[in-house]
Scaffold this active site. Structure first.
Site, PDB file in Angstrom:
ATOM      1  N   GLY A  44       0.823  -1.198   0.000  1.00  8.17           N
ATOM      2  CA  GLY A  44       0.000   0.000   0.000  1.00  8.17           C
ATOM      3  C   GLY A  44       0.860   1.252   0.000  1.00  8.17           C
ATOM      4  O   GLY A  44       0.583   2.197   0.725  1.00  8.17           O
ATOM      5  N   HIS A  45       1.893   1.241  -0.845  1.00  7.04           N
ATOM      6  CA  HIS A  45       2.786   2.388  -0.927  1.00  7.04           C
ATOM      7  C   HIS A  45       3.619   2.330  -2.210  1.00  7.04           C
ATOM      8  O   HIS A  45       3.585   1.349  -2.932  1.00  7.04           O
ATOM      9  CB  HIS A  45       3.719   2.434   0.294  1.00  7.04           C
ATOM     10  CG  HIS A  45       4.609   1.233   0.411  1.00  7.04           C
ATOM     11  ND1 HIS A  45       4.263   0.136   1.169  1.00  7.04           N
ATOM     12  CD2 HIS A  45       5.809   0.955  -0.137  1.00  7.04           C
ATOM     13  CE1 HIS A  45       5.225  -0.764   1.090  1.00  7.04           C
ATOM     14  NE2 HIS A  45       6.179  -0.293   0.298  1.00  7.04           N
ATOM     15  N   ARG A  46       4.346   3.399  -2.451  1.00  6.22           N
ATOM     16  CA  ARG A  46       5.402   3.461  -3.459  1.00  6.22           C
ATOM     17  C   ARG A  46       6.569   4.168  -2.806  1.00  6.22           C
ATOM     18  O   ARG A  46       6.518   4.464  -1.611  1.00  6.22           O
ATOM     19  CB  ARG A  46       4.917   4.145  -4.740  1.00  6.22           C
ATOM     20  CG  ARG A  46       4.469   5.577  -4.571  1.00  6.22           C
ATOM     21  CD  ARG A  46       3.832   6.078  -5.881  1.00  6.22           C
ATOM     22  NE  ARG A  46       3.211   7.375  -5.701  1.00  6.22           N
ATOM     23  CZ  ARG A  46       3.745   8.527  -6.078  1.00  6.22           C
ATOM     24  NH1 ARG A  46       4.926   8.558  -6.679  1.00  6.22           N
ATOM     25  NH2 ARG A  46       3.114   9.672  -5.875  1.00  6.22           N
ATOM     26  N   HIS A  91       1.939  -0.201  -4.935  1.00  9.90           N
ATOM     27  CA  HIS A  91       1.617  -1.622  -4.996  1.00  9.90           C
ATOM     28  C   HIS A  91       1.017  -2.141  -3.691  1.00  9.90           C
ATOM     29  O   HIS A  91       1.287  -1.620  -2.610  1.00  9.90           O
ATOM     30  CB  HIS A  91       2.869  -2.437  -5.346  1.00  9.90           C
ATOM     31  CG  HIS A  91       4.005  -2.201  -4.397  1.00  9.90           C
ATOM     32  ND1 HIS A  91       4.818  -1.094  -4.478  1.00  9.90           N
ATOM     33  CD2 HIS A  91       4.447  -2.912  -3.342  1.00  9.90           C
ATOM     34  CE1 HIS A  91       5.719  -1.151  -3.506  1.00  9.90           C
ATOM     35  NE2 HIS A  91       5.512  -2.234  -2.806  1.00  9.90           N
TER      36      HIS A  91
END
Length: 123
Positions: A44-46, A91
């Site tokens: 839940g991040h980039r 992602h």
């Protein structure tokens, strides 16, 4: 943009040998693995700087990726399949099988300020 690469694997009667030499497109500064995941989603991040390579070395999981223009879903279900996640790739890892082990290789050491948690507006 996230993309899959195949890792060379050598098989014979004794088993399989998968080799990462000269396949990962960056110098590896950190590696970690995720396992024992319940029905939760991970990620839940980039990142600002970090490029990653994800390999499900046992079991399976799904990695959903959004690069700001399109969303793709990648089934990680064999240990010679490697997903390269670039900095712009927001992602989420989900649908882990009970036996899944997801190995992640990273281009940087851990830095909490490198993470971008806000999804793209079209997510």
């Amino acid at each position: 943009m996230a993309h899959l690469i195949n890792i060379p694997t050598f098989s014979d009667d004794r088993g399989n040998l998968t080799v990462l030499d000269e396949v990962i497109p960056f110098d590896i500064k950190r590696l970690f693995y995720i396992y024992g995941v319940d029905s939760s989603a991970r990620g839940g991040h980039r990142h600002h700087k970090t490029v990653q390579a994800a390999i499900c070395i046992k079991g399976s999981c799904t990695i959903v990726n959004n690069d700001g223009t399109k969303t793709e879903s990648f089934e990680m279900d064999c240990p010679h399949k490697c997903l390269i996640l670039e900095t712009q790739d927001w992602h989420v890892m989900k649908n882990f099988s009970p036996d899944a082990i997801l190995l992640v290789l990273a281009s940087t050491s851990f830095d909490a300020t490198d993470y971008i948690f806000d999804p793209y507006p079209n997510s």
